[in-house]
Every structure is written in C-alpha cells, then in structure tokens.
Write a protein that holds these residues in place. Structure first.
Motif, PDB file in Angstrom:
ATOM      1  N   ILE A  84      -3.742   2.823  -8.973  1.00 33.89           N
ATOM      2  CA  ILE A  84      -2.856   2.192  -7.989  1.00 33.89           C
ATOM      3  C   ILE A  84      -2.819   3.021  -6.711  1.00 33.89           C
ATOM      4  CG2 ILE A  84      -0.454   1.618  -7.466  1.00 33.89           C
ATOM      5  CD1 ILE A  84      -0.114   0.870 -10.426  1.00 33.89           C
ATOM      6  N   VAL A  85      -2.716   4.347  -6.856  1.00 33.02           N
ATOM      7  CA  VAL A  85      -2.662   5.223  -5.689  1.00 33.02           C
ATOM      8  C   VAL A  85      -3.956   5.123  -4.882  1.00 33.02           C
ATOM      9  CG1 VAL A  85      -2.489   7.615  -4.907  1.00 33.02           C
ATOM     10  CG2 VAL A  85      -1.043   6.819  -6.791  1.00 33.02           C
ATOM     11  N   VAL A  86      -5.087   5.258  -5.566  1.00 32.72           N
ATOM     12  CA  VAL A  86      -6.386   5.178  -4.875  1.00 32.72           C
ATOM     13  C   VAL A  86      -6.614   3.774  -4.326  1.00 32.72           C
ATOM     14  CG1 VAL A  86      -8.884   5.365  -5.169  1.00 32.72           C
ATOM     15  CG2 VAL A  86      -7.370   7.035  -6.259  1.00 32.72           C
ATOM     16  N   GLY A  87      -6.267   2.764  -5.121  1.00 32.19           N
ATOM     17  CA  GLY A  87      -6.463   1.378  -4.687  1.00 32.19           C
ATOM     18  C   GLY A  87      -5.568   0.984  -3.530  1.00 32.19           C
TER      19      GLY A  87
ATOM     20  N   PHE B 120       0.835  -1.200   0.000  1.00 31.93           N
ATOM     21  CA  PHE B 120       0.000   0.000   0.000  1.00 31.93           C
ATOM     22  C   PHE B 120       0.877   1.260   0.000  1.00 31.93           C
ATOM     23  CE2 PHE B 120      -3.360  -2.575   2.491  1.00 31.93           C
ATOM     24  CZ  PHE B 120      -3.915  -3.040   1.305  1.00 31.93           C
ATOM     25  N   GLY B 121       1.909   1.248   0.828  1.00 33.90           N
ATOM     26  CA  GLY B 121       2.769   2.412   0.931  1.00 33.90           C
ATOM     27  C   GLY B 121       3.500   2.724  -0.364  1.00 33.90           C
ATOM     28  N   VAL B 122       4.012   1.695  -1.023  1.00 36.21           N
ATOM     29  CA  VAL B 122       4.683   1.902  -2.308  1.00 36.21           C
ATOM     30  C   VAL B 122       3.696   2.455  -3.327  1.00 36.21           C
ATOM     31  CG1 VAL B 122       5.814   0.749  -4.243  1.00 36.21           C
ATOM     32  CG2 VAL B 122       6.480   0.194  -1.901  1.00 36.21           C
ATOM     33  N   GLY B 123       2.477   1.902  -3.362  1.00 30.79           N
ATOM     34  CA  GLY B 123       1.470   2.399  -4.290  1.00 30.79           C
ATOM     35  C   GLY B 123       1.139   3.854  -4.047  1.00 30.79           C
TER      36      GLY B 123
ATOM     37  N   ASP C  14       8.143   7.988 -15.899  1.00 32.78           N
ATOM     38  CA  ASP C  14       7.596   6.639 -16.008  1.00 32.78           C
ATOM     39  C   ASP C  14       8.586   5.577 -15.567  1.00 32.78           C
ATOM     40  OD1 ASP C  14       5.441   4.793 -16.950  1.00 32.78           O
ATOM     41  OD2 ASP C  14       7.019   4.154 -18.334  1.00 32.78           O
ATOM     42  N   THR C  15       9.870   5.784 -15.821  1.00 30.18           N
ATOM     43  CA  THR C  15      10.873   4.807 -15.394  1.00 30.18           C
ATOM     44  C   THR C  15      10.925   4.707 -13.879  1.00 30.18           C
ATOM     45  OG1 THR C  15      12.203   5.248 -17.371  1.00 30.18           O
ATOM     46  CG2 THR C  15      13.303   4.150 -15.536  1.00 30.18           C
ATOM     47  N   ASP C  16      10.872   5.844 -13.192  1.00 31.21           N
ATOM     48  CA  ASP C  16      10.832   5.826 -11.725  1.00 31.21           C
ATOM     49  C   ASP C  16       9.618   5.050 -11.220  1.00 31.21           C
ATOM     50  OD1 ASP C  16      13.135   7.239 -11.405  1.00 31.21           O
ATOM     51  OD2 ASP C  16      12.192   9.136 -10.869  1.00 31.21           O
ATOM     52  N   ARG C  17       8.482   5.302 -11.844  1.00 35.64           N
ATOM     53  CA  ARG C  17       7.262   4.618 -11.402  1.00 35.64           C
ATOM     54  C   ARG C  17       7.355   3.117 -11.666  1.00 35.64           C
ATOM     55  NH1 ARG C  17       5.226   9.665 -13.068  1.00 35.64           N
ATOM     56  NH2 ARG C  17       4.900   8.990 -15.224  1.00 35.64           N
ATOM     57  N   ARG C  18       7.978   2.742 -12.759  1.00 38.17           N
ATOM     58  CA  ARG C  18       8.171   1.311 -13.027  1.00 38.17           C
ATOM     59  C   ARG C  18       9.122   0.684 -12.013  1.00 38.17           C
ATOM     60  NH1 ARG C  18       9.464  -0.343 -19.018  1.00 38.17           N
ATOM     61  NH2 ARG C  18       9.255  -2.350 -17.971  1.00 38.17           N
ATOM     62  N   VAL C  19      10.147   1.427 -11.624  1.00 36.96           N
ATOM     63  CA  VAL C  19      11.056   0.937 -10.580  1.00 36.96           C
ATOM     64  C   VAL C  19      10.277   0.652  -9.302  1.00 36.96           C
ATOM     65  CG1 VAL C  19      12.945   1.595  -9.037  1.00 36.96           C
ATOM     66  CG2 VAL C  19      13.154   2.008 -11.486  1.00 36.96           C
ATOM     67  N   LEU C  20       9.447   1.607  -8.875  1.00 39.44           N
ATOM     68  CA  LEU C  20       8.669   1.441  -7.645  1.00 39.44           C
ATOM     69  C   LEU C  20       7.721   0.254  -7.743  1.00 39.44           C
ATOM     70  CD1 LEU C  20       7.876   5.203  -6.982  1.00 39.44           C
ATOM     71  CD2 LEU C  20       9.316   3.725  -5.553  1.00 39.44           C
ATOM     72  N   ILE C  21       7.004   0.147  -8.856  1.00 37.65           N
ATOM     73  CA  ILE C  21       6.058  -0.962  -9.018  1.00 37.65           C
ATOM     74  C   ILE C  21       6.789  -2.300  -9.040  1.00 37.65           C
ATOM     75  CG2 ILE C  21       4.403  -1.995 -10.621  1.00 37.65           C
ATOM     76  CD1 ILE C  21       3.584   0.882 -11.388  1.00 37.65           C
TER      77      ILE C  21
ATOM     78  N   THR D 145       9.407  -3.083  -7.414  1.00 37.49           N
ATOM     79  CA  THR D 145       9.876  -3.504  -6.087  1.00 37.49           C
ATOM     80  C   THR D 145       8.880  -4.440  -5.414  1.00 37.49           C
ATOM     81  OG1 THR D 145       8.900  -1.570  -4.973  1.00 37.49           O
ATOM     82  CG2 THR D 145      11.170  -1.360  -5.769  1.00 37.49           C
ATOM     83  N   ILE D 146       7.597  -4.258  -5.734  1.00 41.97           N
ATOM     84  CA  ILE D 146       6.576  -5.123  -5.131  1.00 41.97           C
ATOM     85  C   ILE D 146       5.955  -6.077  -6.147  1.00 41.97           C
ATOM     86  CG2 ILE D 146       6.031  -3.494  -3.293  1.00 41.97           C
ATOM     87  CD1 ILE D 146       3.597  -2.593  -4.923  1.00 41.97           C
ATOM     88  N   GLY D 147       6.342  -5.932  -7.423  1.00 39.95           N
ATOM     89  CA  GLY D 147       5.732  -6.744  -8.475  1.00 39.95           C
ATOM     90  C   GLY D 147       5.746  -8.243  -8.231  1.00 39.95           C
ATOM     91  N   PRO D 148       6.870  -8.830  -7.753  1.00 39.53           N
ATOM     92  CA  PRO D 148       6.904 -10.288  -7.567  1.00 39.53           C
ATOM     93  C   PRO D 148       6.165 -10.786  -6.330  1.00 39.53           C
ATOM     94  CG  PRO D 148       9.114  -9.371  -7.920  1.00 39.53           C
ATOM     95  CD  PRO D 148       8.207  -8.229  -7.589  1.00 39.53           C
TER      96      PRO D 148
END
Length: 334
Positions: A119-122, A26-29, A39-46, A48-51
């Motif tokens: 993602i932010v709202v969810g 939730f915090g990362v989102g 967009d690259t930064d946002r992909r990096v963040l996503i 981190t929790i993707g797996p």
C-alpha cells in the motif's frame, strides 16, 4: 468557445478531480508507517478511504478516456513516449488495490505487513511519477516531425521533473495526513495533525520552489494568478491545521492542488505537448484534437452524465462522512 479549447479545460478539470480525490488516498497510504502504531491504527487509516478509494481512482480512467477521444494525437504521443512511467503507475495502482482487498484475508501479522508495504509503495510511486510526467509535459520533450517521443526514460528524470515529482509526493502526503486528521479521532487524530504540521512546512518550501521555477520558465498571467492562489491556500491550510481546524485545512489543501494543476495547464496552453527540440514539432490544441463532430457528441454526453457522476460521488461522501475510530474497528471485529 472553440470545442477543442473547451475539452482542453474539461481534461484539466478531470485531472484536478483525480489529483484532489485520489491524492488524499495516496497520502493516507503513505502515512501508514508514520501514523499506524499497531494493526488497529492501520485499519483505522485504511477504513477512512475504504469506501471511496476505488471511486476516486475512476477519475483517471475518465480523464484518460476523454484524452483519447478528444485529443487522440496527444494521447498517442503521451502514452507511447511515457509508456514505462505510466506502466509503473498502473502496476503500483494494481498493487495498492490488491492490498486493500487482501490484507485482512489472513490473521498473521507478517501477512498484513507485506500488504501494508505494498500500500505504501503503491501510493508513493504514482504520487511521485504523476508529478514527473506533468512537469515533463509542461517543460516539453523531444519530438520528431510525426510527434513521436525521441527521448528515453532517463531523459524524463531531469532535475525540473524530479522536483515536480517531489512536489506532488509531498502535496499528496500532506493532503492525506490532513484527511486522516479529519476522518479519525483520539490519539491517531492528534498524531495526524502534528505530522501534517511538520510535513506541511516542508511542502510549502518545495512547492514554492517548483512553482517559481515553472513560472520563470513557462509562466503566463493566468499561471501566476493560479500559482498565487495555490500558495496562499497551502499556507492557509498549514495555519488551519495548526489550529486544529481540519475541515478548513482539508478544503484549502484541495484548493491548493486544484489551483496548482490548473496553473500547469495554463502554462501549457495552447500547446498540449511542447517539443523541446523544435517548436514546429509541438502538439497543440488545434493539431491534436478530434473532429468537431466527435467533440460535439462528447460535449452532449458530458453535459448529461457528468452532473450525475458528481452527484453520486457527493452522495457517497455524505453517507460515509462520520469519523473512523479504534472503537468502531474493535466493534466490527467482535
């Protein structure tokens, strides 16, 4: 130990696991607008929790299933009385999961931004509403003689519950930003560490207010002991993050959330759903639990499968333990 009491604490453990693990998801989102400069930064963040995000989310399914089997009366009252709030949580989780899977399906920036907003709202809605729900459970809600909730959604949005929601929102946000600092490198890591320092200071004040309010109204010896552990761990996490010790900061944030959740269950014990209008209508461990035979079967099942689940999850985190960087994202694109 009585099996019903044992399962009360098993349910508590499952919610601890859920809030610690899905809490940093939730915090990362929620951190995307603050840490994702492009967009690259946002992909990096996503990434981190993707797996792990979907594996983390299964803890709430196991917790709900255990609640249904071990305490059917508690489950019935909770899910009928808090139906709209829990439905909003479910819809938010669905929106978040869909966004993780679909944001990369098209190259248009507007397409990605719409899913990033989801993602932010969810992430923010469950982080807020879980705190509201648990604060109401500890405080008590109006129940009739058949243990049916007799209030409305607006009755759940009282000052104490909203403070509980704000507390979990800030705890999860800080937890997620600390996790982002732990799992990234370079400029985004430094931004995450600075943001965690600022957010952590606000979280300490809000969380302390909520814990003191809870303790004064519903405190027991074990609640105060666990609240003290949570408070010291939260301050320790803030200091560790300020020094750049991300592993220590993350571990202490996990301890903070775990101790705080256990403290709420300690304040609730031996009730499971106190009746604010008439204590005689309260649901307790004794009158809400399943039969001894059911609890015995569940205990053997948990003894066999819970260690396997924990081992599998630990192995998953070990496999995906490396930091995610902009270079790894660029390499994946090309």
């Amino acid at each position: 130990m009585d099996l019903a009491v044992l399962w009360f604490w098993i349910v508590a453990f499952l919610f601890v696991g859920y809030f610690v693990l899905d809490g940093f998801d939730f915090g990362v989102g929620m951190s995307l607008p603050f840490l994702g400069k492009d967009d690259t930064d946002r992909r990096v963040l996503i990434n981190t929790i993707g797996p792990v995000w979907d594996l983390n989310e299964t803890w709430v399914i196991v917790a709900g299933a255990s609640l249904f089997a071990a305490f059917p009366e508690w489950y019935a009252t909770l899910f009928s009385g808090f139906y709209l709030a829990l439905l909003l949580i479910l819809l938010a989780l669905i929106a978040r999961g869909v966004s993780f899977e679909y944001r990369h399906q098209r190259p248009e920036l507007a397409w990605k931004r719409r899913f990033d907003s989801m993602i932010v709202v969810g992430s923010a809605v469950p982080a807020l509403l879980w705190g509201v729900a648990f604060a109401n459970i500890v405080q008590g809600v109006p129940l009739d003689a058949d243990h049916n909730y007799t209030g409305t959604l607006f009755d759940l949005l009282n000052p104490y519950a909203l403070l509980g929601g704000l507390t979990t929102l800030l705890l999860f946000f800080t937890h997620g930003v600390v996790f982002a600092a732990l799992k990234t490198d370079g400029e985004i890591r430094e931004r995450a560490r600075r943001l965690a320092t600022r957010a952590g200071a606000v979280t300490i004040v809000v969380a302390a207010t909520f814990l003191v309010w809870t303790g004064l109204a519903h405190g027991t010896f074990w609640f105060w002991a666990l609240a003290a552990v949570a408070a010291l761990a939260l301050i320790g996490s803030w200091l560790a993050n300020s020094r750049g010790a991300e592993r220590t900061a993350f571990a202490l944030m996990a301890l903070t959330i775990g101790a705080a959740v256990l403290g709420l269950f300690a304040a609730l014990f031996p009730d499971v759903m106190p009746a604010s209008n008439d204590p005689a209508n309260s649901l307790t461990i004794a009158n809400a639990s399943s039969t001894p035979y059911t609890l015995t079967v569940m205990s053997w099942t948990a003894l066999i499968f819970l260690p396997l689940i924990l081992a599998y999850q630990g192995w998953t985190y070990w496999v995906f333990r490396k930091r995610v960087t902009r270079q790894t994202i660029d390499a994946a694109v090309h």
